[in-house]
Enzyme design. Structure first.
Site, PDB file in Angstrom:
ATOM      1  N   LYS A  66      30.350  20.544  15.673  1.00  0.00           N
ATOM      2  CA  LYS A  66      29.212  19.539  15.919  1.00  0.00           C
ATOM      3  C   LYS A  66      28.306  20.523  15.439  1.00  0.00           C
ATOM      4  CE  LYS A  66      31.514  16.932  19.957  1.00  0.00           C
ATOM      5  NZ  LYS A  66      30.568  16.637  20.813  1.00  0.00           N
ATOM      6  N   ASP A 101      26.966  11.074  22.213  1.00  0.00           N
ATOM      7  CA  ASP A 101      27.331  11.501  23.514  1.00  0.00           C
ATOM      8  C   ASP A 101      26.799  11.105  24.500  1.00  0.00           C
ATOM      9  OD1 ASP A 101      29.451  12.391  22.747  1.00  0.00           O
ATOM     10  OD2 ASP A 101      29.569  14.125  22.521  1.00  0.00           O
TER      11      ASP A 101
END
Ligand code: NAP
Length: 275
Positions: A66, A101
């Site tokens: 990420k 997220d």
């Protein structure tokens, strides 16, 4: 022709994303498939370019990709601020990086009827997930306290997030007091995660009726923290909600179609219950 979507990670074997997204595609009758691929950091750029060249519909990234993806794609403002990309959109000739997220956490709270602006949120932990949650909630008007075992990490995260909202960082010394001052408590540490299922960062005697306790750990589905919170009469939210809602947000970005959240949640919950 069938459109392929994928998650890249290392390890990636236990990802629930394929089961969630494939259930969504099937429910909507979309001719699409979602797969998982083990991709190392060194191969990430090649893998992303290959996926684009083969006409993939979009990608998710998980550990440990990420952060390094920021150097490969064009991150949007939120992904740039969070410092991590979990969703790649192939748009015209561009690779746009998003981070869903925080939105997943925000929606999990909102769907449980929690009002974010002016709420006092205590975030336990200052790792990658805490970063996404802190940015999103601060941006939405919450007053955020980040409490972490390594206090320095909490201070430095608070300093990073401060330009977008009201955030402070601290250690775990006055945890009882910090919980008493908050109306929402979010565990973003890995405490209580399988196989350490008897561990909890906070016990029932520190919680109270009406406190919202959100544990982003989703394996087990009902963590020790959530069991303790229920004993104290608190309102509980489990980590699967966030997982599903961050996936749903990726789905929306790629397809422009409203994701069937209930179908996705049922599919992921069924697999988790078997684990
Ligand atoms: P991370 O970057 O490694 O951060 C871990 C955090 O936990 C750090 O703040 C660390 O504190 C703290 N911690 C670890 N062990 C501890 C202990 N024994 N006592 C107190 N604090 C402790 O991990 P992450 O990526 O943020 O993920 C954290 C958890 O969130 C994992 O369980 C992950 O599965 C879950 N997660 C869930 C979702 C979802 O969608 N539901 C999404 C992302 C992550 P120090 O800084 O002091 O080491």
């Amino acid at each position: 022709m069938k459109i392929i979507y994928a998650v890249f990670g290392d390890p990636v074997e236990h990802s629930l994303s394929p089961v969630m997204h494939n259930a969504a595609f099937a429910a909507l009758g979309m001719d699409c498939e979602y797969h998982k691929f083990r991709v190392s950091k060194d191969d990430l750029e090649t893998a992303i370019m290959g996926a684009r060249a083969m006409g993939f519909g979009g990608l998710n990234l998980t550990i440990p990709l990420k952060e390094i993806a920021l150097e490969i794609v064009e991150p949007d403002t939120l992904a740039h601020d969070i410092g991590a990309v979990n969703t790649i959109e192939f748009k015209d000739n561009r690779l746009i990086g998003h981070n869903t997220d925080g939105i997943g956490a925000l929606r999990a709270l909102q769907l449980s009827g929690v009002i974010i602006p002016n709420s006092r949120v205590l975030i336990l932990g200052a790792g990658g997930a805490a970063r996404a949650v802190a940015f999103q909630l601060a941006q939405n008007g919450a007053k955020v306290t980040i409490a972490n075992r390594t206090a320095q990490r909490a201070h430095s995260l608070a300093e990073n997030v401060n330009p977008v909202g009201d955030v402070r960082g601290t250690g775990l010394d006055d945890l009882q007091e910090l919980v008493a001052q908050s109306n929402i408590m979010i565990n973003t540490t890995s405490v209580g995660m399988h196989p350490d299922i008897d561990k909890t960062p906070i016990t029932a005697d520190m919680m109270r009726p009406g406190l919202v306790v959100f544990d982003i750990v989703y394996n087990p589905l009902k963590t020790r923290l959530l069991i303790e919170a229920e004993t104290a009469g608190a309102i509980i939210i489990d980590g699967l909600k966030m997982l599903v809602l961050q996936g749903a947000e990726s789905f929306r970005i790629w397809t422009g179609v409203e994701p069937p959240v209930k179908v996705m949640e049922r599919a992921a919950r069924t697999v988790l219950e078997l684990m």
